[in-house]
Design an enzyme around this catalytic site. Sequence first.
Site, short mmCIF file in Angstrom:
data_model
loop_
_atom_site.label_atom_id
_atom_site.label_comp_id
_atom_site.label_asym_id
_atom_site.label_seq_id
_atom_site.Cartn_x
_atom_site.Cartn_y
_atom_site.Cartn_z
N ASP A 154 0.86 -1.18 0.00
CA ASP A 154 0.00 0.00 0.00
C ASP A 154 0.90 1.24 0.00
O ASP A 154 2.13 1.16 0.04
CB ASP A 154 -0.98 -0.01 1.18
CG ASP A 154 -2.18 0.91 0.93
OD1 ASP A 154 -2.12 1.71 -0.03
OD2 ASP A 154 -3.15 0.85 1.69
C1 NOJ Z 1 -3.96 3.96 0.01
C2 NOJ Z 1 -5.16 3.11 0.22
O1 NOJ Z 1 -5.08 2.45 1.46
C3 NOJ Z 1 -5.35 2.08 -0.87
O2 NOJ Z 1 -6.58 1.45 -0.68
C4 NOJ Z 1 -5.26 2.73 -2.22
O3 NOJ Z 1 -5.50 1.81 -3.24
C5 NOJ Z 1 -3.88 3.35 -2.35
N1 NOJ Z 1 -3.73 4.37 -1.33
C6 NOJ Z 1 -3.66 3.99 -3.70
O4 NOJ Z 1 -4.36 5.15 -3.80
#
Ligand code: NOJ
Length: 709
Positions: A259
Amino acid sequence: MDRITARVEALLAKMTLEEKAAQMVQVPYAIVGREEALRWARLGAGSFLHVLGDDAREVQRIAMQESRLGIPVLFGIDAIHGHGLNAHATIFPTQLAAACSWEPEVLRAMGEDTAREVATDGLHWTFSPVLCLGRDTRWGRVNETFGEDPYLAGELGAAIIRGYQGDDLADGEHILACAKHYIGYGEAVGARDACDTEMTYRKLREVFLPPFKKAVEAGVASVMTAYGSIDGTPFTADPVSLRDILRGELGFDGFVVTDWDNVNALVTRQHVAETVEEASVMAARAGNDMIMTTTQFYDAVVRAVRAGALQERVLDDAVRRILSIKCRMNLFERPEKTGRAGCLGCRAHLAHAREAAQKSIVLLRNEGMLPLRAGMKKVAVIGPNADDIRAQYGDWTYFSHPTPNPGHAPVRPYVTVKEGVEAACAARGIACAYHRGCSVPDGEYEDIEGAVAAAKGADAIVLVVGDVVDQVGEEKDRADLALSGKQEALFDALRALGIPLVTVLVASKPLALGRVALAADAFLCAFNGGMFGGEAVAQALFGEINPSGRLPISFPRHSGQVPVYYNQLPGWHAKPGRGYCDLPRTPLFAFGEGMGYSAFAYDGLTMDEKTLTASVRVRNTGAQAGTETVQVYFRDVVSSVLTPDKRLIAFRKVTLEPGECRTVTFAFDAADFSLVNRREQRVTEPGEFELMAGHSSRDEDLLCASFRL
Ligand code: NOJ
């Protein structure tokens, strides 16, 4: 060696250490800016995120023409309920709202339409679906889940993955799905986003792994690592969950992406590494193949391999997995997916968004008020969320994440509740008054007297309450789930008029509504219904559709009652039938609940021990055709570890004419009744079981049959 493997191996043999490291990096376009993005493209970065259309095309051109090996770039985007970061896309209900349909086909269609729209932007990959469970509703991201139940989340998750990915990743219309956030992210202590999950691997396997298992079986191409940690070990640095379980046991053959900046977080937030170099080594070793946004990973692993702190074959494995997917997508030949020209917000997709919104409406209370009758003279639509398209959309659209479309005004077609009710009234010659009443949260606007004045003389009041984007999403966990601002006061003032009143919830998740739901004549939950959420509400209010949604998540009576999910472990030392000494144990509205303008009666539940086939009869006892969701739960009566008193094991939607009766049959096998024992093995323990079938998870809605295994 098959064709793809041969191609990948040939490419890998040509790659320098730097090119391998670059292939593992995912660059945040909007953050680094165009020049830096193009520099990364020349270096051979494997992926970019949050870039649309022509900007993406430019990056791709540079990567293919000006990087040494010309490896195409993979573009990722958060197309979470539709390709919503593009202002012209079809906006579907959120996952939680769509989950109210309990209909895999709704999710499959939503996935497929979204894939086409993402592909027309030249992109290849959505970071969806979320397979975390929404058990602690204080968490800011409950709207992104399929609710609280692992079985339902797995069924709906597999369906949307099939929709995104189709049968052939190379066909130009389908995109990669990403099962996230692996794993247990929603279970953070206190619902504090990204905090530690106080969880064992046994519990992880029992409750949180099954939806990911179904995602892998559905062929999901990528998995995203969660922000949090399990019993002190960050998931980003956890080879047990990433390598042993995900790859070893589930047989996942796609690639893992971290993430957002998870690698830096090992240093800055979680404090398990001193330097980004140490963190990068940890992440690579643990089994992360692509590193989202932590671009320092590139230099760090190159240095680490040169210093002998990391084996190059760790990078080789990661790069293999990334390149294999690129080959499977046919990116080398057709780097730009084209989708279907003109499909962005096209009529066919809008029709699916409309159908999804209709099927997501959950009617939870109706004291004879609904459907609204044609002979009325005036309807009043009141409330802060009656005419607020941002609140109706919820998270993950160009409003909440405006980077690619900054400052974009709302794009039609969409229909708010106010607009939907106005149109329905106009068609029937009924006057319709509207007043906002107050803002959410407090402060910006308040005119309760004005709202009361607008409602005077009405035959029915439609009060629309809920939450707004500022209260939803990452970093927006709530300690207090009560309606914020003056919404309760607005309800009380309107209720005092003595006019029939229906409360409509336009919100990201279950809130602690108390009397605002219970003291209304009717209560209808719409969550974030997307473009046609407001229209669907109006159709349900006027009986143009017969509401058929069922809750995929329980509603608490009070924030202090959370978590209130239905499948809790037994053993609460509370007086029989009681819960807290100041609150009942039962939720305000239970998992599986929902009604319509028909009624259903069940009888004749049988379970054949030899064939493990169950059947139950369901009859429409109402006066109009309606759709029921037959729900089947089970209980393992005595087990070696605690097991819930009820676990969803199957469901089926049936549409019945008035008076029509149908016998619904379910076939099981012994593994369906399994548990994870103390040695972390999934086993079915012989003995007595109970099978329950009926209308919802509430005891009073279920028939029960005992059987032995
Ligand atoms: C953080 C988020 O937790 C995740 O769900 C998302 O896909 C990514 N950022 C990319 O934006």
